[in-house]
Design a protein around this motif. Sequence first.
Motif, mmCIF file in Angstrom:
data_model
loop_
_atom_site.group_PDB
_atom_site.id
_atom_site.type_symbol
_atom_site.label_atom_id
_atom_site.label_comp_id
_atom_site.label_asym_id
_atom_site.label_seq_id
_atom_site.Cartn_x
_atom_site.Cartn_y
_atom_site.Cartn_z
ATOM 1 N N THR A 146 0.831 -1.201 0.000
ATOM 2 C CA THR A 146 0.000 0.000 0.000
ATOM 3 C C THR A 146 0.871 1.258 0.000
ATOM 4 O O THR A 146 0.623 2.193 -0.760
ATOM 5 C CB THR A 146 -0.912 0.003 1.237
ATOM 6 O OG1 THR A 146 -1.619 -1.228 1.282
ATOM 7 C CG2 THR A 146 -1.889 1.158 1.196
ATOM 8 N N LEU A 147 1.885 1.252 0.869
ATOM 9 C CA LEU A 147 2.778 2.406 0.945
ATOM 10 C C LEU A 147 3.491 2.652 -0.376
ATOM 11 O O LEU A 147 3.622 3.796 -0.830
ATOM 12 C CB LEU A 147 3.819 2.197 2.042
ATOM 13 C CG LEU A 147 3.433 2.581 3.460
ATOM 14 C CD1 LEU A 147 4.621 2.371 4.380
ATOM 15 C CD2 LEU A 147 2.981 4.035 3.506
ATOM 16 N N ARG A 148 3.950 1.564 -0.982
ATOM 17 C CA ARG A 148 4.662 1.704 -2.259
ATOM 18 C C ARG A 148 3.745 2.344 -3.304
ATOM 19 O O ARG A 148 4.147 3.255 -4.024
ATOM 20 C CB ARG A 148 5.144 0.342 -2.759
ATOM 21 C CG ARG A 148 6.042 0.417 -3.969
ATOM 22 C CD ARG A 148 6.341 -0.966 -4.517
ATOM 23 N NE ARG A 148 5.129 -1.721 -4.798
ATOM 24 C CZ ARG A 148 4.371 -1.564 -5.870
ATOM 25 N NH1 ARG A 148 4.718 -0.689 -6.785
ATOM 26 N NH2 ARG A 148 3.271 -2.263 -6.042
ATOM 27 N N ALA A 149 2.493 1.872 -3.336
ATOM 28 C CA ALA A 149 1.534 2.457 -4.282
ATOM 29 C C ALA A 149 1.357 3.953 -3.990
ATOM 30 O O ALA A 149 1.281 4.768 -4.906
ATOM 31 C CB ALA A 149 0.197 1.728 -4.195
ATOM 32 N N GLY A 150 1.318 4.304 -2.699
ATOM 33 C CA GLY A 150 1.160 5.708 -2.334
ATOM 34 C C GLY A 150 2.352 6.542 -2.764
ATOM 35 O O GLY A 150 2.189 7.642 -3.304
ATOM 36 N N ILE A 151 3.542 6.006 -2.556
ATOM 37 C CA ILE A 151 4.754 6.739 -2.945
ATOM 38 C C ILE A 151 4.795 6.922 -4.453
ATOM 39 O O ILE A 151 5.126 7.986 -4.959
ATOM 40 C CB ILE A 151 6.008 5.992 -2.446
ATOM 41 C CG1 ILE A 151 6.129 6.167 -0.931
ATOM 42 C CG2 ILE A 151 7.258 6.498 -3.144
ATOM 43 C CD1 ILE A 151 7.184 5.312 -0.289
ATOM 44 N N GLU A 152 4.402 5.862 -5.176
ATOM 45 C CA GLU A 152 4.432 5.968 -6.629
ATOM 46 C C GLU A 152 3.334 6.879 -7.162
ATOM 47 O O GLU A 152 3.410 7.366 -8.291
ATOM 48 C CB GLU A 152 4.321 4.567 -7.263
ATOM 49 C CG GLU A 152 5.676 3.879 -7.256
ATOM 50 C CD GLU A 152 5.595 2.410 -7.599
ATOM 51 O OE1 GLU A 152 4.517 1.953 -8.027
ATOM 52 O OE2 GLU A 152 6.627 1.726 -7.441
ATOM 53 N N ALA A 153 2.308 7.134 -6.341
ATOM 54 C CA ALA A 153 1.226 8.022 -6.778
ATOM 55 C C ALA A 153 1.627 9.495 -6.648
ATOM 56 O O ALA A 153 0.964 10.367 -7.194
ATOM 57 C CB ALA A 153 -0.045 7.740 -5.980
ATOM 58 N N VAL A 154 2.709 9.775 -5.909
ATOM 59 C CA VAL A 154 3.184 11.159 -5.826
ATOM 60 C C VAL A 154 3.871 11.496 -7.152
ATOM 61 O O VAL A 154 4.774 10.770 -7.569
ATOM 62 C CB VAL A 154 4.170 11.334 -4.651
ATOM 63 C CG1 VAL A 154 4.727 12.740 -4.614
ATOM 64 C CG2 VAL A 154 3.467 11.009 -3.346
ATOM 65 N N PRO A 155 3.425 12.575 -7.817
ATOM 66 C CA PRO A 155 3.974 12.864 -9.144
ATOM 67 C C PRO A 155 5.496 13.002 -9.129
ATOM 68 O O PRO A 155 6.081 13.508 -8.181
ATOM 69 C CB PRO A 155 3.330 14.207 -9.504
ATOM 70 C CG PRO A 155 2.109 14.286 -8.674
ATOM 71 C CD PRO A 155 2.404 13.541 -7.418
#
Lengths: 264, 255
Positions: A146-155
């Motif tokens: 989940t965290l990885r997805a969140g980090i990758e969602a930051v432009p």
Amino acid sequence: MTRSARTRLMTLSLYAVFLALVVIFVLLADWDAIRRNFFLTEGFTGNWQDMIFVGAKNTILYTIISFIGGFVLAVVLVLMKLAPIAPFRWVATGYIELFRGLPALVVILFMGFGVPIAFGWRPPGGTVGAGLVALMLVAGAYMAETLRAGIEAVPKGQTEAARSLGMNARWTMASIVMPQALRIVVPPLTNELVILLKDTSLLFVIGLAANQKELTTLARDFMSSGPSAGTATSLAFAALLYLAITLPLTRLVAWMESKQKRSR
Amino acid sequence: MSELHPSMDVDERAPAIEVRDLHKSFGDNEVLTGIDFHVDHGQVVCVIGPSGSGKSTLLRCVNRLEEPTSGQILVEGIDITDPDTELDLVRTRIGMVFQQFNLFPHMTVLRNLTIAQQRAKGRKRGEAEQIARENLAKVGLGDKEAAYPAHLSGGQQQRVAIARALSMNPDMMLFDEPTSALDPELVGDVLDVMRKLANEGMTMMVVTHEMGFAREVGDNLVFMDGGVIVEEGDPVEVLTNPQHKRTQSFLSKVL
């Protein structure tokens, strides 16, 4: 018949069908049997103190402990997964795949029985400790993803802007990327909190001391002892208590998600 | 300034930016195929060209947001392609402004301007805020320091982004199509700020589609196409009397 009249008739008949089904159910159900088996008054009046102050309390306590432990583990895993050193990435990926692929119940049994026998080592806190470590290990794997997805969602432009200002990789992660990623992952992490709360019921399998029992274990006890023995009243009681905690949380997630959607 | 590189000092006589035989490929796609050019101190160089010509990639190589495949890039005489160069320190001397602004949305305008001063330059909070306020006033947004980026117009956001870069006291500024994401009526405010900077003597490299700005403010104009510099020279000269066929055909479409 006009088009709109046809639509109205259709809607009306669907309502009628629904109403008919409800009436049939109400008439056919054996309400007395339902009450006796699931909602025996003595089961509530006699057990509520234990159910709330032991069962629900422990369930919440175990959820919080394993959530915090899992979160810390997830942060470590995700930093390893984003590390420039390949072996770190392999370890993190392997860990995440392993623990996402195993049923939580199997991990709990491993920690509770397998590890102590095989390695002669017991996680701190006895049986509960072992169970909580197992829940942490599993939760950490899910939360890392989940965290990885969140980090990758930051432009990407955010990192570029910070780096172009001369901020190093660590500061960029800590003050630019992570704060934004965490905001993105609050709803999915809350979902994982709910899942974790339900998974604490799996601790049922490793035998807990009287004051360590969580809701499901306790409810199971009260099916064969106490004022509602021989009925499923205590299970229904536990179910209501679970819902009392999980429903507000899932509503909260829905609200946060709609708010995020609007602000985008 | 020897901390920038173990073996090299800032050379005041060296050009601000010097690019030597720069190549850049993304996989099999060679985007830059041998670029040589330089920007002198105090000069404003505008880079124009069709999309996909490599002009943004060139700009992004200058502070190594893109890793050059081969070639050399010297910033104030310091080779930034050398792995021993303290890249983060060099970057504090090169301001960059992006097409999409890239303000930090979770921070106030003031914090946007102070965070890198504190984290990368080690300035104290008070000093950083004072410098930030001076630069906000300079771009005409002195009253917006408490606002969050989402509450500003595109033009205001871009001016904040310029102020953020200026707050590091850079020696030069890179602009990557700074007005391309703006509504037409907001372009003027941003160009005014850039004009003011140029008049103060800031060294600037500007990738742009604003031919008016290039003509009026630029000291030098570079036309790129297909990963090479096709033509460069005095902006008025290049724009009114292009020598190259590709320049002519590009200008006939945009002017």
